[in-house]
Design an enzyme around this catalytic site. Structure first.
Site, PDB file in Angstrom:
ATOM      1  N   GLU A 239       0.869  -1.292   0.032  1.00  3.12           N
ATOM      2  CA  GLU A 239       0.032  -0.028   0.048  1.00  3.12           C
ATOM      3  C   GLU A 239       0.838   1.394  -0.075  1.00  3.12           C
ATOM      4  O   GLU A 239       0.579   2.220  -0.692  1.00  3.12           O
ATOM      5  CB  GLU A 239      -0.813  -0.008   1.182  1.00  3.12           C
ATOM      6  CG  GLU A 239      -2.147  -0.952   0.853  1.00  3.12           C
ATOM      7  CD  GLU A 239      -1.879  -2.148   1.364  1.00  3.12           C
ATOM      8  OE1 GLU A 239      -0.787  -2.619   2.015  1.00  3.12           O
ATOM      9  OE2 GLU A 239      -2.889  -3.333   1.315  1.00  3.12           O
TER      10      GLU A 239
ATOM     11  N   HIS B  95     -10.480  -5.032  10.354  1.00  5.77           N
ATOM     12  CA  HIS B  95     -11.183  -4.615   8.568  1.00  5.77           C
ATOM     13  C   HIS B  95     -12.739  -4.058   8.975  1.00  5.77           C
ATOM     14  O   HIS B  95     -13.444  -3.946   8.053  1.00  5.77           O
ATOM     15  CB  HIS B  95     -11.260  -6.294   7.971  1.00  5.77           C
ATOM     16  CG  HIS B  95     -10.241  -6.595   7.119  1.00  5.77           C
ATOM     17  ND1 HIS B  95      -9.232  -7.164   7.779  1.00  5.77           N
ATOM     18  CD2 HIS B  95     -10.168  -6.806   5.974  1.00  5.77           C
ATOM     19  CE1 HIS B  95      -8.360  -7.579   6.958  1.00  5.77           C
ATOM     20  NE2 HIS B  95      -8.873  -7.272   5.602  1.00  5.77           N
TER      21      HIS B  95
END
Lengths: 333, 327
Positions: B60, B129
């Site tokens: 990322e 998450h």
């Protein structure tokens, strides 16, 4: 390199050395604030590589030890010094400081202060070149310690995967801030680390500009010819501490002296003298002229330049509002 | 007007902008061949090819930095970060590079990137998450933050974000990609600044953004029908900057405010809106503003515990009734 180029580069390297030493003095005099990371000892790295590349055409990005890289790309030393003085005439209008010199017009894409931060930025510049189809390359100068960041590995993988036109120059000066490479890094020879990504790599003496130039020639040609990234490790040494607050207690004076015997400027100077291309008196004249230029023009410009206006404090946070109104207000023309 | 889903609206904005400008590219994990986890880039790989629709490695910070570097040369990258939880890893490049480069270069460089990410708690995805991170993004100088609550905004905000020369973070929501709504047939640019009045009212202002706008709308309905309270719902689709004028105008009319957010307190949209109310229109208030927010716990997996963590329209109704002394 041709003899004329070598003479020119010697003069440039003297400027780079004296510029940095003058920064040191100005810092002691409190004319320069913040952090200051100086380049003496490493001059052959930037100069050798950029002589093999095309300054002002190729894109260059680096870390916080960035004054010399900017100047080598074509930034005006007066504007770099004015930046260190925090002046409106500075290369980043006094908003950046020593660690954030920029000259977009000369394709010097800046100095960044997060160790390893420029790796993906360089790959991105290369991606843009690839998309636009130009013959430029991206050159990323960073130190050995940056290779211990995740961005190093993430970027090497992507650069190799997408065959990006980016040249990574690792100026291995053996220390990451105040920790020696033996104490921080499992592999001393940094070029070995990129083999895992299938990237072409080489190691070279970073003190001898002829050797740097020859190695960089191969590296630049490799990248420019579309063969993908290249990683060139240059073994070098910084004479001063990491920054001004560093008294170099982590290494011996003997070690420093040993490296100073292989000074990059003296190696080139002595070679030119030995081959009869110049005399010691010529060299001393260069030093004198350089000092006079720095004092009479560079420092004078920085001293006499205006401060930024406090009213402009928030300028440059965002794009000029007037130009963005269609998107900010939704009233697209 | 087309009645399309949130993900379709995002896909359409991508497609139109990529067709218009060859320097608009998109990148992210699984966005190409796989078409995107939420289908937001479906079909683009086939149409624009791998150079412009880039399936990235799971790196990322690396690919975000790559996008930022490309944007220095005029490329307009749209970066999808699959889940906002992973955006933590990319914050270095978003904050230190994209948001600051214009300033620290004295206006020489810009990073016109769009970072899109799915935020919010979905169903039992657990602590790593389910993050809401708007509180972090909205405090960064040089970064714009918008958060669409419906397909029209999802389309129009992305269109404007791509055109804008500033970096823009778009906070989407995992539970909203299949939400349907009206989107103009013609090209439409939603303003990146300001707020929308999602429902007009006179007695209390309910501030929401993204999914909490829907709690507010549902609460307004209940308040109207069951309690005779007329609630105005203000959609704060721009979190950075927040719409000071819009906040002042609505509170000056209704004299009461409830701020609903899925993010946890302390620190966040709620506290910021209350600060703005204090600064802009304190003496217009008839009651102290109230915020409705998530519990400050790492998101629990257990269904009952998760439900207890996240507020909903009922919590908004309760907060309003308390303001009126009816609870």
């Amino acid at each position: 390199m041709k003899i004329e180029d070598k003479k020119r580069v010697l003069r440039e390297m003297v400027l780079h050395r004296r510029f940095e030493e003058r920064c040191y003095q100005a810092y002691i005099e409190r004319k320069i604030g913040g952090f200051l990371h100086l380049y003496p000892g490493q001059e052959a790295c930037c100069n050798g590589v950029m002589e093999a590349a095309r300054p002002g055409h190729d894109y260059v990005i680096t870390g916080y030890r960035d004054h010399v890289h900017a100047i080598k790309c074509g930034a005006d030393p007066k504007e770099v010094m004015a930046e260190l003085y925090g002046k409106e005439t500075g290369s980043s209008k006094g908003r950046g400081g020593s660690m954030h010199i920029f000259d977009a017009g000369k394709r010097f894409m800046g100095g960044y202060a997060l160790v390893g931060g420029p790796f993906p930025l360089a790959a991105g510049i290369a991606k843009a070149i690839q998309l636009k189809g130009g013959d430029e390359i991206a050159i990323c100068f960073l130190g050995d310690a940056a290779n211990n960041q995740g961005t190093f590995h993430e970027t090497m993988n992507m650069a190799a995967l997408w065959k990006l036109p980016v040249l990574f120059i690792c100026e291995n000066n053996l220390y990451g801030i105040g920790t020696s490479i033996e104490r921080s890094t499992a592999v001393i020879h940094q070029h070995k680390r990129v083999c895992a990504y299938g990237i072409e790599a080489a190691e070279c003496d970073g003190q001898d500009i002829d050797k740097v130039y020859a190695a960089a020639r191969l590296a630049v040609d490799h990248v420019r010819s579309g063969k993908g990234p290249y990683f060139l490790e240059l073994m070098t040494y910084r004479y001063r501490g990491h920054s001004m607050s560093d008294s170099r207690g982590y290494r011996s004076r003997e070690e420093e002296e040993l490296w100073k015997q292989r000074d990059p400027i003296f190696i080139l100077r002595d070679r030119l003298i030995e081959t009869g291309e110049m005399s010691m008196a010529d060299y001393e004249a260069i030093e004198k002229e350089t000092d006079a230029y720095i004092e009479n023009e560079v420092i004078k410009f920085a001293e006499q330049s205006p401060e930024p206006r406090v009213e402009d404090l928030e300028k440059y946070v965002f794009a000029d509002r007037e130009t963005q109104l269609p998107w900010l207000t939704g009233k697209a023309a | 007007m087309a009645n399309i889903m949130y993900w379709e609206a995002i896909q359409r904005a991508h497609d139109e902008e990529m067709a218009r400008d060859p320097l608009v590219i998109c990148m992210g994990e699984d966005i190409g061949v796989a078409g995107g986890t939420y289908k937001a880039t479906k079909g683009l790989y086939e149409k624009y090819g791998p150079l412009r629709v880039m399936d990235t490695p799971i790196s990322e910070n690396g690919f975000t930095g790559l996008a930022v570097g490309a944007s220095f040369l005029g490329v307009r990258p749209i970066v999808e970060i699959m889940s906002v939880n992973f955006a933590w890893l990319a914050m270095d490049q978003m904050f230190n590079s994209a948001a600051k480069v214009r300033y620290m270069s004295g206006g020489q460089l810009a990073a016109p990137c769009v970072f899109r990410s799915a935020g919010g708690a979905a169903h039992q995805l657990g602590a790593q998450h389910s993050a809401r991170m708007e509180k972090v993004f909205m405090g960064i100088a040089g970064l714009r933050v918008v958060t669409p609550s419906n397909p029209k905004q999802a389309y129009g905000l992305l269109k404007s974000a791509i055109r804008c020369d500033d970096p823009v973070f778009i906070n989407e929501h995992e539970l909203m990609y299949n939400m349907k709504g009206e989107v103009p047939d013609g090209e439409y640019f939603h303003p990146l600044e300001g707020s929308d009045i999602a429902r007009a009212g006179t007695d209390v202002t309910l501030f929401g953004y993204n999914i909490s706008v829907h709690w507010c709308l549902k609460a307004a309905e209940i308040l109207d029908k069951q309690y005779g309270i007329s609630a105005e719902v203000v959609d704060l689709y721009s979190l950075a900057p927040l719409d000071r004028d819009g906040i002042r105008k609505s509170v000056s009319k209704t004299h009461r405010a409830v701020i609903a957010e899925e993010d946890e307190a302390p620190v966040g949209v709620g506290s910021e809106v209350i600060a703005i109310i204090n600064e802009e229109c304190f003496f217009e208030l008839d009651a102290a503003p109230v915020r409705v927010h998530s519990a400050l716990v790492p998101q629990p997996y257990n269904h009952t515990l998760e439900k207890a963590t996240i507020p909903d329209h009922e919590d908004v109704v309760k907060a309003v009734l308390k303001l009126f002394g009816k609870a």
